[in-house]
Write a protein that holds these residues in place. Structure first.
Motif, mmCIF file in Angstrom:
data_model
loop_
_atom_site.group_PDB
_atom_site.id
_atom_site.type_symbol
_atom_site.label_atom_id
_atom_site.label_comp_id
_atom_site.label_asym_id
_atom_site.label_seq_id
_atom_site.Cartn_x
_atom_site.Cartn_y
_atom_site.Cartn_z
ATOM 1 N N SER A 1 0.825 -1.200 0.000
ATOM 2 C CA SER A 1 0.000 0.000 0.000
ATOM 3 C C SER A 1 0.863 1.256 0.000
ATOM 4 C CB SER A 1 -0.881 -0.052 1.255
ATOM 5 O OG SER A 1 -1.789 0.998 1.265
ATOM 6 N N GLU B 1 0.644 -4.858 4.066
ATOM 7 C CA GLU B 1 -0.605 -4.967 4.828
ATOM 8 C C GLU B 1 -1.158 -6.384 4.692
ATOM 9 O OE1 GLU B 1 -1.693 -0.210 4.386
ATOM 10 O OE2 GLU B 1 -3.080 -1.672 3.509
ATOM 11 N N ARG C 1 -9.793 -8.229 8.809
ATOM 12 C CA ARG C 1 -9.470 -6.818 8.564
ATOM 13 C C ARG C 1 -8.000 -6.686 8.167
ATOM 14 N NH1 ARG C 1 -8.212 -3.997 14.187
ATOM 15 N NH2 ARG C 1 -7.376 -2.560 12.668
ATOM 16 N N TRP C 2 -7.703 -5.588 7.447
ATOM 17 C CA TRP C 2 -6.335 -5.329 7.019
ATOM 18 C C TRP C 2 -5.573 -4.597 8.115
ATOM 19 C CZ3 TRP C 2 -4.315 -7.419 2.741
ATOM 20 C CH2 TRP C 2 -5.197 -7.878 1.765
ATOM 21 N N GLY C 3 -4.300 -4.941 8.274
ATOM 22 C CA GLY C 3 -3.453 -4.257 9.243
ATOM 23 C C GLY C 3 -1.994 -4.359 8.824
ATOM 24 N N THR C 4 -1.117 -3.710 9.588
ATOM 25 C CA THR C 4 0.305 -3.680 9.220
ATOM 26 C C THR C 4 1.078 -4.780 9.946
ATOM 27 O OG1 THR C 4 0.696 -2.053 10.957
ATOM 28 C CG2 THR C 4 0.351 -1.201 8.736
ATOM 29 N N ASP D 1 -3.173 2.726 3.720
ATOM 30 C CA ASP D 1 -4.576 2.868 4.091
ATOM 31 C C ASP D 1 -4.644 3.145 5.606
ATOM 32 O OD1 ASP D 1 -7.228 2.520 4.728
ATOM 33 O OD2 ASP D 1 -7.520 0.851 3.328
ATOM 34 N N VAL D 2 -5.143 4.320 6.002
ATOM 35 C CA VAL D 2 -5.170 4.709 7.429
ATOM 36 C C VAL D 2 -5.945 3.692 8.261
ATOM 37 C CG1 VAL D 2 -5.805 6.536 9.063
ATOM 38 C CG2 VAL D 2 -5.036 7.131 6.770
ATOM 39 N N SER D 3 -7.005 3.123 7.677
ATOM 40 C CA SER D 3 -7.811 2.151 8.436
ATOM 41 C C SER D 3 -7.027 0.863 8.695
ATOM 42 C CB SER D 3 -9.099 1.826 7.670
ATOM 43 O OG SER D 3 -8.783 1.123 6.477
ATOM 44 N N ALA D 4 -5.835 0.722 8.047
ATOM 45 C CA ALA D 4 -5.026 -0.491 8.247
ATOM 46 C C ALA D 4 -3.762 -0.192 9.049
ATOM 47 C CB ALA D 4 -4.665 -1.086 6.881
ATOM 48 N N ASP D 5 -3.750 0.926 9.797
ATOM 49 C CA ASP D 5 -2.544 1.322 10.545
ATOM 50 C C ASP D 5 -2.201 0.384 11.700
ATOM 51 O OD1 ASP D 5 -1.774 3.405 9.010
ATOM 52 O OD2 ASP D 5 -2.359 5.003 10.403
ATOM 53 N N ASP D 6 -3.197 -0.257 12.299
ATOM 54 C CA ASP D 6 -2.934 -1.096 13.478
ATOM 55 C C ASP D 6 -2.099 -2.328 13.103
ATOM 56 O OD1 ASP D 6 -4.386 0.617 14.948
ATOM 57 O OD2 ASP D 6 -6.182 -0.635 15.101
#
Length: 572
Positions: free
Chosen positions: A261, A272, A282-285, A321-326
């Motif tokens: 990303s 991600e 869910r997508w995450g790092t 993607d900010v929503s995938a920052d966690d």
């Protein structure tokens, strides 16, 4: 007449619930797309040879029997749409488009019928399909003794230069007469399907050592490529003709579990991962703590993007993607052979990442090609010798920390050090140039040697006792990389003098002669005995390569207190 069917126009459709849940599907109806509609094939003229070809196309090594009664029950309940033809394969085809079209069924067009028959079913042996070699389940499903064949230098699973084990030594295969039938024998031997491509002209890199097989002629049904007819004479063959293969591998869907990303192009970005958290996907790092080239290699392979060129521990310049920052994955440690990042060791659900994700998420950049460094083992064996060198000639080496720690207590006027000297010749057999990780701004000027060193750690030189404990080590702190010599048709590009560009070009080698400073191990304090001498190139995986397994060279050595014998030097 041969069929003109593309790969995407044929599928195995799972009918039974057990197989519907599986990825990939290993058993079900064989269906052909005909004018936009999927149709079954009548089983009246269907043979196990046909099944073998279909299984091979989908990445499975062979076919197997299945429970016909279950399918008969199922077929009797539903109306089927049959394709108008049967097919006739001999079993060694790599793709069904090479099979002959068989009988035309009774009925016409959309209303072809199968009389009292039923839809053709295939059941395939999974082979390597369900897990990489690091999974114990795979070992149970597909146990193999010491393999006689391996693939090297390929970016993706199931591709690479073909190497064969003969008389205890790995060697390559000459590409004379190399074709899909012989290539498919190699693929199946390794637990993949048939060959998608038989590659000639060392397009996946040149090997080293002997060329074991030439003019291979397989029927397609051999258990191993070593069972095929071949010419043992490889005169006229050289490593520019090394054969390679790209195999059909099962569609595992691994590439859907991962994405890059925020990069400037599809080959780079923050990694991600799709992970399950509280019952939802869910997508995450990925935590970048200890993230390195080996982990990046697995990501690039999983996405089908080739090799890793760099691993990044900070990715603030790529807006993912900010929503995938966690962070959803931490503690990742890969061996490098895994087919998916999730197969690497990691912390599982108990994620721990002090720096957090977001700007510190792990990142990669990928490349279709990579260098591959290999040391010339023979030259090490031929050039090794001992020298007792007076301390007053070792001032420069002492400053650069190239001697054992006891050297600081040795008299500068009357003392000497015993040095095990040798030459090392490092070839780049890959598909792209080997460049140092650091840019020019970070190179270090060495007054003693009067040139810049671009890599702090490029090789380790070690002497080990027979149980593997280090008894002495070379302290060659840093290196200047250049093209000392090249193959006939290759131009030198890199040289150390005058702040020149540094690196090793494909088809060239960098030579560190036995008589230069620090090209030694200080063995002054080592007692006589039997030892292992070891050289490791690019030991910290600072620079990405297509193959790290050939970066280690080992020799047996015997030291009697006066002389040293080096023997049985080999790569790997």
């Amino acid at each position: 007449q041969n069929m003109n069917i593309q790969v995407e126009d044929i599928r195995i459709r799972a009918i039974l619930a057990t197989y519907r849940k599986r990825v990939p599907v290993t058993e079900g109806y064989v269906e052909v797309k005909d004018e936009g509609t999927w149709k079954q094939i009548c089983d009246k003229h269907w043979t196990m040879k046909n099944s073998r070809v279909v299984c091979g196309m989908f990445g499975f090594p062979s076919e197997r029997k299945y429970n016909t009664n279950v399918y008969k029950m199922f077929a009797s309940r539903r109306k089927q749409h049959y394709w108008a033809y049967s097919m006739d394969c001999s079993g060694n085809e790599a793709h069904i488009s090479s099979c002959k079209l068989g009988n035309h069924l009774s009925g016409t067009g959309k209303n072809s019928s199968c009389d009292s028959g039923m839809p053709a079913v295939v059941s395939c042996v999974p082979g390597r399909a369900f897990a990489p070699s690091s999974h114990s389940g795979f070992r149970k499903a597909f146990r193999q003794e010491q393999p006689l064949v391996r693939l090297k230098g390929g970016a993706n699973t199931g591709e690479g230069r073909v190497e064969v084990l003969k008389n205890g030594e790995w060697g390559t295969v000459c590409d004379d007469n190399w074709n899909l039938v012989s290539a498919s024998v190699v693929c199946r031997e390794l637990g993949f399907g048939s060959a998608k491509e038989a590659i000639t002209g060392a397009r996946l890199g040149q090997g080293m050592g002997p060329i074991h097989l030439n003019e291979i002629d397989c029927t397609g049904f051999e258990k191993s490529v070593t069972d095929c007819k071949f010419n043992t004479e490889s005169q006229g063959c050289n490593h520019e003709e090394d054969a390679a293969v790209r195999c059909n591998v099962p569609a595992m869907g691994f590439q859907n579990q991962l994405r890059l990303s925020g990069g400037r192009n599809p080959y780079e970005g923050r990694v991600e991962v799709l992970a399950e958290r509280n019952g939802t996907l869910r997508w995450g790092t990925v935590c970048s703590h200890n993230w390195g080239t080996v982990e990046a290699m697995v990501v690039c392979r999983q996405l089908g993007l080739g090799f890793a060129s760099h691993a990044f521990q900070e990715t603030w310049y790529w807006h993912g993607d900010v929503s995938a920052d966690d962070v959803v994955m931490s503690g990742v440690k890969c061996s490098g052979t895994e087919m998916s990042l999730s197969h690497c060791r990691h912390d599982g659900a108990h994620v721990s990442c002090p720096r957090g994700g977001g700007r510190f998420g792990a990142g990669v950049s990928c490349s279709e090609t990579a260098p591959d460094l290999v040391l010339n083992a023979e030259l090490v064996e031929q050039t090794a010798y001992l020298e007792d060198r007076p301390m007053f000639l070792l001032q420069c080496a002492l400053e650069e920390n190239c001697l054992a720690s006891s050297a600081h207590n040795t008299s500068l006027t009357s003392g000497y050090r015993r040095l095990l000297r040798f030459s090392s010749q490092i070839h780049n057999n890959g598909q792209s140039d080997f460049r140092p990780k650091n840019g020019r701004h970070a190179w270090v000027w060495h007054d003693c040697h009067r040139h810049y060193h671009s890599m702090e750690v490029f090789t380790h030189y070690d002497l080990l006792n027979l149980n593997g404990t280090k008894v002495a080590e070379g302290h060659k702190a840093s290196f200047c990389l250049e093209d000392t010599e090249c193959e006939a048709d290759v131009q030198k590009q890199y040289e150390c003098a005058n702040f020149g560009e540094q690196g090793i070009t494909v088809g060239c080698w960098d030579v560190y002669r036995h008589d230069i400073d620090c090209q030694w191990i200080d063995i002054t304090d080592v007692p006589p005995g039997d030892y292992l001498f070891q050289v490791v190139i690019n030991p910290n995986y600072e620079v990405a390569e297509s193959d790290y397994s050939n970066n280690i060279m080992k020799c047996r050595s015997r030291y009697d207190g006066q002389r040293i014998w080096m023997y049985n030097c080999h790569i790997g």
